[in-house]
Write an enzyme that holds these catalytic residues in place. Structure first.
Site, PDB file in Angstrom:
ATOM      1  N   CYS A  74       0.828  -1.060  -0.067  1.00 13.16           N
ATOM      2  CA  CYS A  74       0.227  -0.078  -0.097  1.00 13.16           C
ATOM      3  C   CYS A  74       0.820   1.188   0.008  1.00 13.16           C
ATOM      4  CB  CYS A  74      -1.048   0.273   1.296  1.00 13.16           C
ATOM      5  SG  CYS A  74      -1.826  -1.723   1.393  1.00 13.16           S
ATOM      6  N   ARG A 109      -4.669   1.453  -0.773  1.00 11.15           N
ATOM      7  CA  ARG A 109      -4.701  -0.008  -0.737  1.00 11.15           C
ATOM      8  C   ARG A 109      -4.437  -0.572  -1.905  1.00 11.15           C
ATOM      9  NH1 ARG A 109      -9.044  -4.611   1.321  1.00 11.15           N
ATOM     10  NH2 ARG A 109      -7.224  -5.828   2.064  1.00 11.15           N
ATOM     11  N   LEU A 110      -3.506  -1.535  -2.012  1.00  9.24           N
ATOM     12  CA  LEU A 110      -3.536  -2.749  -2.782  1.00  9.24           C
ATOM     13  C   LEU A 110      -3.864  -4.026  -2.169  1.00  9.24           C
ATOM     14  CD1 LEU A 110      -2.539  -3.526  -5.581  1.00  9.24           C
ATOM     15  CD2 LEU A 110      -0.035  -3.968  -4.811  1.00  9.24           C
ATOM     16  N   SER A 111      -5.019  -4.572  -2.515  1.00  8.80           N
ATOM     17  CA  SER A 111      -5.620  -5.677  -1.742  1.00  8.80           C
ATOM     18  C   SER A 111      -4.649  -7.042  -2.004  1.00  8.80           C
ATOM     19  CB  SER A 111      -7.082  -5.867  -1.984  1.00  8.80           C
ATOM     20  OG  SER A 111      -7.702  -4.487  -1.936  1.00  8.80           O
ATOM     21  N   ILE A 112      -4.121  -7.694  -0.954  1.00  6.98           N
ATOM     22  CA  ILE A 112      -3.435  -8.680  -1.205  1.00  6.98           C
ATOM     23  C   ILE A 112      -4.073  -9.896  -0.327  1.00  6.98           C
ATOM     24  CG2 ILE A 112      -1.210  -9.986  -0.863  1.00  6.98           C
ATOM     25  CD1 ILE A 112      -1.368  -7.746  -3.186  1.00  6.98           C
ATOM     26  N   ILE A 113      -4.310  -9.289   0.980  1.00  9.22           N
ATOM     27  CA  ILE A 113      -4.574 -10.368   2.216  1.00  9.22           C
ATOM     28  C   ILE A 113      -5.943  -9.782   2.693  1.00  9.22           C
ATOM     29  CG2 ILE A 113      -4.260 -11.146   4.545  1.00  9.22           C
ATOM     30  CD1 ILE A 113      -2.376 -12.407   2.595  1.00  9.22           C
ATOM     31  N   ASN A 141       1.906  -0.476   5.473  1.00 10.97           N
ATOM     32  CA  ASN A 141       2.215  -0.866   4.030  1.00 10.97           C
ATOM     33  C   ASN A 141       3.171  -2.016   4.388  1.00 10.97           C
ATOM     34  OD1 ASN A 141       3.325  -0.885   1.498  1.00 10.97           O
ATOM     35  ND2 ASN A 141       4.908   0.335   1.814  1.00 10.97           N
ATOM     36  N   GLU A 186       3.611  -6.842   4.337  1.00  8.05           N
ATOM     37  CA  GLU A 186       3.122  -7.814   4.611  1.00  8.05           C
ATOM     38  C   GLU A 186       3.747  -8.449   6.086  1.00  8.05           C
ATOM     39  OE1 GLU A 186       0.463  -8.934   2.969  1.00  8.05           O
ATOM     40  OE2 GLU A 186       0.722  -7.778   1.049  1.00  8.05           O
TER      41      GLU A 186
END
Length: 625
Positions: A2, A49-53, A74, A76
């Site tokens: 993110c 947001r970049l949705s990953i989880i 930002n 993981e």
């Protein structure tokens, strides 16, 4: 992955919402899947947001049950499942399946010590309403960036510098010391950036900010403690188990992921392990240059992909591709580095992002494992320094005078007889020698150089102090892993991938792996002339011996030729024109000599010219506005 931003006014003045929104909006590329804000008096937090989880439930800013904690994050946390279960045993309950919520309750449980429980890549900010305290943290090895600046009574921070520049009072000025460090190390070491007054939170550090002041503390304090009793086969097995567990953790994702694949041992091993844990073919991605076919890795990468049944994609770059992006890539990078293939990684990320949202990369194995030629030079310099000084003082200067394009050899030899270890390292790193700088620099830079030609070495002193009791090779590996990696290579990887809304993960930089490698004696890293010695032995579990010990090709490119030909007009405009911005710092007549000697093939000045041109483009993008 993110983009985060924030403003904390330590004098308790309310935050201007429009400013926070501008800071966050300029990070849209880092998070195209959503935006969120939190404002409450003296604090403002922004998030892209970049949705990953937990694609549906992980929106940010996120808060705890009583809304006394707010977070923007930002990165993981790879061990979030294990941590969630542990936190549940302490009585915490969760509304989402996201790793962001795990951070919140880890902070509730352990306070700022929560960072020592995380295995991941991260940069986050937590506002503690009860304490009126802002808590910032960056991952162990600086995989994720975090910039900040102090403006009056305000602390501003963000994932990228361009967000800070949205604040009206944030100055656009270059730091002279930072410029000198750039022309020594090829990057600007943390905590500085090239912008005066804008800083990087160093890797493995946290910040606490209240109305009473700001504290920056180092939380990851791992220093090499070399093993005395060991058996090679046991170490190989321990490393293999650790690496496989690392890849297993980093495959956690709720969206498709792939792999940056070269022909080398590092990404090849990752492909082998990913294939074991993946339910379908791994998607792999490679890039090469037209005109570099003799040394490109594209064909070998195709063969590697075929060996493991991967779904392979590749792109060949030509001059038009490279040049079309080169003049604007500094907008993405924000910090010039002497890393001429850097713009090409933008295209690798661009191609990859067409198919997946996450990619693993083999980056990060060379620095701790002694995979570069310079480490052999450090080892040889330790031996050379034991020879009679009468002999060594005569040899190196004679080689330096040889009129042949042997820039790396000359740089290495010039360091051999240097007794001061940080000056020796500085000579190895810098392709602008002290003599070249004396001809290039003008003004304040030249004045500083005349007082002490190697004053920039102090930028690495804080790291070198940790390991000054160890051998020179171990010292350089330690420094490179904590400075060269985060401030150059990882920064490039983050900025060029996030410009394409792609998350990049680096399994070889799991902090557990780094701590394991740094516990090994140097002979298990560089054994005679073989770098990555134990690493390669371990990789035979997954790859054929001929692949493991194949000569490293590197990232071949024709940029040196382009600088002599197609890019010549750009070079001359940037360096030699009457409106060249960097002419205020450097002697144009000397730059003209560098360009001419490179054009004639008398010297290999590709990287010198590339850095000068990159600095000019940076200046035009950020300071001439």
């Amino acid at each position: 992955m993110c983009g985060i931003s924030g403003i904390y006014d330590r004098s308790s003045k309310p935050i201007d919402q429009a400013t926070l929104e501008r800071m966050t909006t300029v990070l849209n590329h880092r998070g195209p899947d959503g935006a969120g804000y939190f404002l409450d008096g003296e604090i403002g937090l922004g998030h892209r947001r970049l949705s990953i989880i937990d694609v549906e439930g992980g929106a940010q800013p996120m808060f705890n049950k009583d809304e006394t904690l707010q977070i923007v994050f930002n990165g993981e946390i790879y061990n979030f499942i294990e941590l969630r279960n542990e936190l549940k045993s302490f009585g915490h309950s969760f509304k989402t399946l996201s790793d962001t919520e795990v951070i919140i309750y880890a902070y509730e449980q352990w306070g700022i010590d929560c960072v020592n429980h995380f295995n991941g890549m991260f940069a986050f900010a937590i506002w503690d309403k009860r304490k009126k305290e802002l808590f910032l943290a960056r991952d162990h090895l600086g995989i994720k960036p975090l910039y900040y600046s102090l403006i009056g009574g305000r602390l501003i921070f963000a994932s990228e510098i361009k967000a800070l520049l949205q604040v009206p009072d944030c100055q656009r000025e270059m730091g002279v010391d930072a410029l000198a460090e750039l022309f020594t190390f090829r990057y600007v070491p943390s905590p500085k950036t090239l912008f005066k007054g804008i800083f990087k939170l160093p890797p493995g550090h946290l910040m606490l900010a209240t109305k009473n002041g700001i504290q920056i503390n180092r939380y990851w304090k791992s220093v090499p403690c070399l093993r005395k009793d060991w058996r090679e086969e046991e170490l190989i097995e321990e490393y293999q188990v650790l690496l496989e567990d690392t890849v297993r953790l980093q495959l956690r994702s709720d969206v498709p992921l792939g792999l940056f694949l070269s022909s080398g041992v590092d990404s090849g091993a990752l492909l082998a392990i990913m294939s074991k844990y993946s339910t379908g073919p791994v998607q792999t991605f490679t890039i090469g240059f037209e005109g570099g076919e003799k040394t490109n890795e594209v064909d070998d990468a195709k063969e590697m992909a075929r060996r493991f049944g991967a779904e392979h994609y590749f792109k060949m770059l030509n001059f038009e591709d490279y040049s079309s992006y080169f003049e604007r890539y500094m907008e993405d990078l924000e910090e010039p580095v002497a890393h001429e293939p850097a713009p090409a990684f933008y295209f690798l990320a661009q191609e990859t992002s067409k198919h997946v949202k996450v990619a693993l990369s083999g980056q990060g194995a060379d620095e701790p494992w002694a995979g570069y030629d310079r480490y052999l030079g450090v080892k040889l310099s330790a031996l050379y320094s034991r020879l009679p000084r009468l002999l060594t003082q005569r040899f190196a200067p004679q080689i330096a005078k040889v009129p042949l394009p042997m820039e790396r050899l000359k740089r290495g030899i010039s360091s051999l007889s240097e007794p001061d270890i940080l000056i020796r390292f500085t000579k190895i790193y810098s392709f602008f020698s002290a003599d070249m700088k004396a001809q290039l620099y003008t003004g304040m830079l030249k004045e500083r150089l005349e007082v002490d030609p190697y004053w920039t070495r102090e930028a690495l002193r804080r790291l070198q102090k940790d390991v000054q009791h160890l051998d020179p090779l171990t010292q350089m590996l330690y420094i490179d892993t904590r400075a060269n990696l985060p401030d150059d290579l990882l920064m490039v990887a983050d900025k060029t991938s996030m410009a394409n809304s792609l998350e990049v993960r680096v399994p070889f930089l799991d902090y557990r792996l780094v701590e394991f490698i740094e516990s090994l004696p140097p002979t298990l890293k560089l054994n005679w002339l073989t770098g990555k010695y134990l690493h390669k032995k371990a990789m035979i579990k997954w790859l054929p011996q001929e692949v493991v010990y194949r000569k490293k090709k590197g990232f071949a490119h024709p940029i040196a030729d382009w600088l002599r030909g197609s890019m010549k007009p750009l070079v001359e405009d940037c360096l030699l024109s009457s409106d060249s911005s960097i002419a205020q710092y450097f002697d144009q007549n000397y730059m003209r000599q560098l360009v001419q000697r490179h054009q004639e093939g008398k010297e290999q000045y590709m990287r010198h010219i590339y850095l000068l041109v990159s600095l000019e483009l940076w200046h035009r993008n950020f300071l001439n506005k």
